[in-house]
Design a protein around this motif. Sequence first.
Motif, PDB file in Angstrom:
ATOM      1  N   ASP A  10       1.066  -1.282  -0.243  1.00  0.00           N
ATOM      2  CA  ASP A  10       0.083  -0.485   0.128  1.00  0.00           C
ATOM      3  C   ASP A  10       0.693   1.327   0.276  1.00  0.00           C
ATOM      4  N   PRO A  11       0.080   2.524  -0.987  1.00  0.00           N
ATOM      5  CA  PRO A  11       1.800   3.351  -1.097  1.00  0.00           C
ATOM      6  C   PRO A  11       1.697   3.917   0.216  1.00  0.00           C
ATOM      7  N   SER A  12       1.070   4.112   1.748  1.00  0.00           N
ATOM      8  CA  SER A  12       0.565   4.751   2.995  1.00  0.00           C
ATOM      9  C   SER A  12       2.031   3.751   3.752  1.00  0.00           C
ATOM     10  N   LEU A  13       2.615   2.612   2.835  1.00  0.00           N
ATOM     11  CA  LEU A  13       4.007   2.172   3.668  1.00  0.00           C
ATOM     12  C   LEU A  13       4.851   2.005   3.615  1.00  0.00           C
ATOM     13  N   ARG A  14       4.721   2.924   2.408  1.00  0.00           N
ATOM     14  CA  ARG A  14       5.880   3.395   1.194  1.00  0.00           C
ATOM     15  C   ARG A  14       8.097   3.261   2.049  1.00  0.00           C
ATOM     16  N   MET A  15       8.602   2.753   1.722  1.00  0.00           N
ATOM     17  CA  MET A  15       9.743   3.658   3.246  1.00  0.00           C
ATOM     18  C   MET A  15      10.655   4.351   2.099  1.00  0.00           C
ATOM     19  N   PRO A  16      11.430   4.702   2.414  1.00  0.00           N
ATOM     20  CA  PRO A  16      10.797   5.310   3.634  1.00  0.00           C
ATOM     21  C   PRO A  16       9.973   6.644   3.812  1.00  0.00           C
ATOM     22  N   HIS A  17       9.172   6.819   4.648  1.00  0.00           N
ATOM     23  CA  HIS A  17       7.732   7.688   4.903  1.00  0.00           C
ATOM     24  C   HIS A  17       8.527   8.891   5.127  1.00  0.00           C
ATOM     25  N   ASP A  18       9.230   9.592   5.824  1.00  0.00           N
ATOM     26  CA  ASP A  18       9.438  11.103   5.657  1.00  0.00           C
ATOM     27  C   ASP A  18       9.750  11.401   4.492  1.00  0.00           C
ATOM     28  N   GLU A  19       9.593  12.799   4.480  1.00  0.00           N
ATOM     29  CA  GLU A  19      10.094  13.364   3.226  1.00  0.00           C
ATOM     30  C   GLU A  19      11.504  13.547   2.077  1.00  0.00           C
ATOM     31  N   GLY A  20      12.132  12.962   3.518  1.00  0.00           N
ATOM     32  CA  GLY A  20      13.757  12.622   3.040  1.00  0.00           C
ATOM     33  C   GLY A  20      13.575  12.090   1.445  1.00  0.00           C
ATOM     34  N   GLU A  21      15.071  11.912   0.961  1.00  0.00           N
ATOM     35  CA  GLU A  21      15.390  11.473  -0.537  1.00  0.00           C
ATOM     36  C   GLU A  21      14.801  10.358  -0.800  1.00  0.00           C
ATOM     37  N   LYS A  22      14.310   9.923  -1.129  1.00  0.00           N
ATOM     38  CA  LYS A  22      14.590   8.131  -1.892  1.00  0.00           C
ATOM     39  C   LYS A  22      15.330   7.481  -2.562  1.00  0.00           C
ATOM     40  N   PRO A  23      15.176   6.099  -1.975  1.00  0.00           N
ATOM     41  CA  PRO A  23      16.346   5.723  -2.379  1.00  0.00           C
ATOM     42  C   PRO A  23      15.991   5.432  -4.204  1.00  0.00           C
ATOM     43  N   THR A  24      17.029   5.845  -5.002  1.00  0.00           N
ATOM     44  CA  THR A  24      16.835   5.267  -6.313  1.00  0.00           C
ATOM     45  C   THR A  24      16.946   3.642  -6.533  1.00  0.00           C
ATOM     46  N   GLN A  25      16.528   3.303  -8.591  1.00  0.00           N
ATOM     47  CA  GLN A  25      16.304   1.881  -8.586  1.00  0.00           C
ATOM     48  C   GLN A  25      17.628   1.460  -8.486  1.00  0.00           C
ATOM     49  N   ASP A  26      18.753   2.051  -8.803  1.00  0.00           N
ATOM     50  CA  ASP A  26      20.064   1.257  -8.556  1.00  0.00           C
ATOM     51  C   ASP A  26      20.129   1.234  -7.494  1.00  0.00           C
ATOM     52  N   GLU A  27      20.212   1.739  -6.279  1.00  0.00           N
ATOM     53  CA  GLU A  27      20.629   1.076  -5.097  1.00  0.00           C
ATOM     54  C   GLU A  27      19.320   0.528  -4.436  1.00  0.00           C
ATOM     55  N   ILE A  28      17.932   0.382  -4.674  1.00  0.00           N
ATOM     56  CA  ILE A  28      17.458  -0.599  -4.058  1.00  0.00           C
ATOM     57  C   ILE A  28      17.592  -1.838  -4.672  1.00  0.00           C
ATOM     58  N   ASP A  29      18.169  -2.395  -6.474  1.00  0.00           N
ATOM     59  CA  ASP A  29      18.639  -2.900  -7.092  1.00  0.00           C
ATOM     60  C   ASP A  29      20.075  -3.802  -5.968  1.00  0.00           C
ATOM     61  N   LYS A  30      21.349  -2.758  -6.024  1.00  0.00           N
ATOM     62  CA  LYS A  30      22.192  -3.532  -5.037  1.00  0.00           C
ATOM     63  C   LYS A  30      22.224  -4.337  -3.865  1.00  0.00           C
ATOM     64  N   VAL A  31      20.850  -3.753  -2.930  1.00  0.00           N
ATOM     65  CA  VAL A  31      20.202  -4.559  -1.491  1.00  0.00           C
ATOM     66  C   VAL A  31      19.423  -6.089  -2.204  1.00  0.00           C
ATOM     67  N   LYS A  32      19.116  -5.396  -3.477  1.00  0.00           N
ATOM     68  CA  LYS A  32      17.743  -6.601  -4.211  1.00  0.00           C
ATOM     69  C   LYS A  32      19.699  -7.958  -4.357  1.00  0.00           C
ATOM     70  N   ALA A  33      20.041  -7.429  -5.138  1.00  0.00           N
ATOM     71  CA  ALA A  33      20.816  -8.931  -5.107  1.00  0.00           C
ATOM     72  C   ALA A  33      21.755  -9.449  -3.776  1.00  0.00           C
ATOM     73  N   TRP A  34      22.040  -8.379  -2.929  1.00  0.00           N
ATOM     74  CA  TRP A  34      22.828  -8.553  -1.260  1.00  0.00           C
ATOM     75  C   TRP A  34      21.575 -10.010  -0.849  1.00  0.00           C
TER      76      TRP A  34
END
Length: 107
Positions: free
Chosen positions: A75-99
């Motif tokens: 659900d969009p209300s659960l998307r992390m991070p919650h706050d107004e700070g910077e959101k991760p890029t897909q490249d950053e997410i892909d590295k965590v997924k690979a890990w």
Amino acid sequence: LGCGEQPVSYSADAKPFIDKYCMRCHSPGGEGSESSGFRVDSYEALLQGTKYGAVVKPGDSFTSALVILVEGRADPSLRMPHDEGEKPTQDEIDKVKAWIDQGAKNN
């Protein structure tokens, strides 16, 4: 590792992501750790997960709650991070997924 797959590590790939996007709420006393029991201040705490269960499933990034939440597949209300700070890029997410897919080792 699969053909063309780059090795990733906790210290070089996952921890910098966690520190940048998760630590501000999921450290001891933080809003996120208070509400869910999820802390990311150590590798052990990260793998322990929340009071509801695991957040990282070694070898399976697709069903790991950490990935589901940062990719916004819940659900969009659960998307992390919650706050107004910077959101991760897909490249950053892909590295965590690979890990995670490579076993979520403490390396």
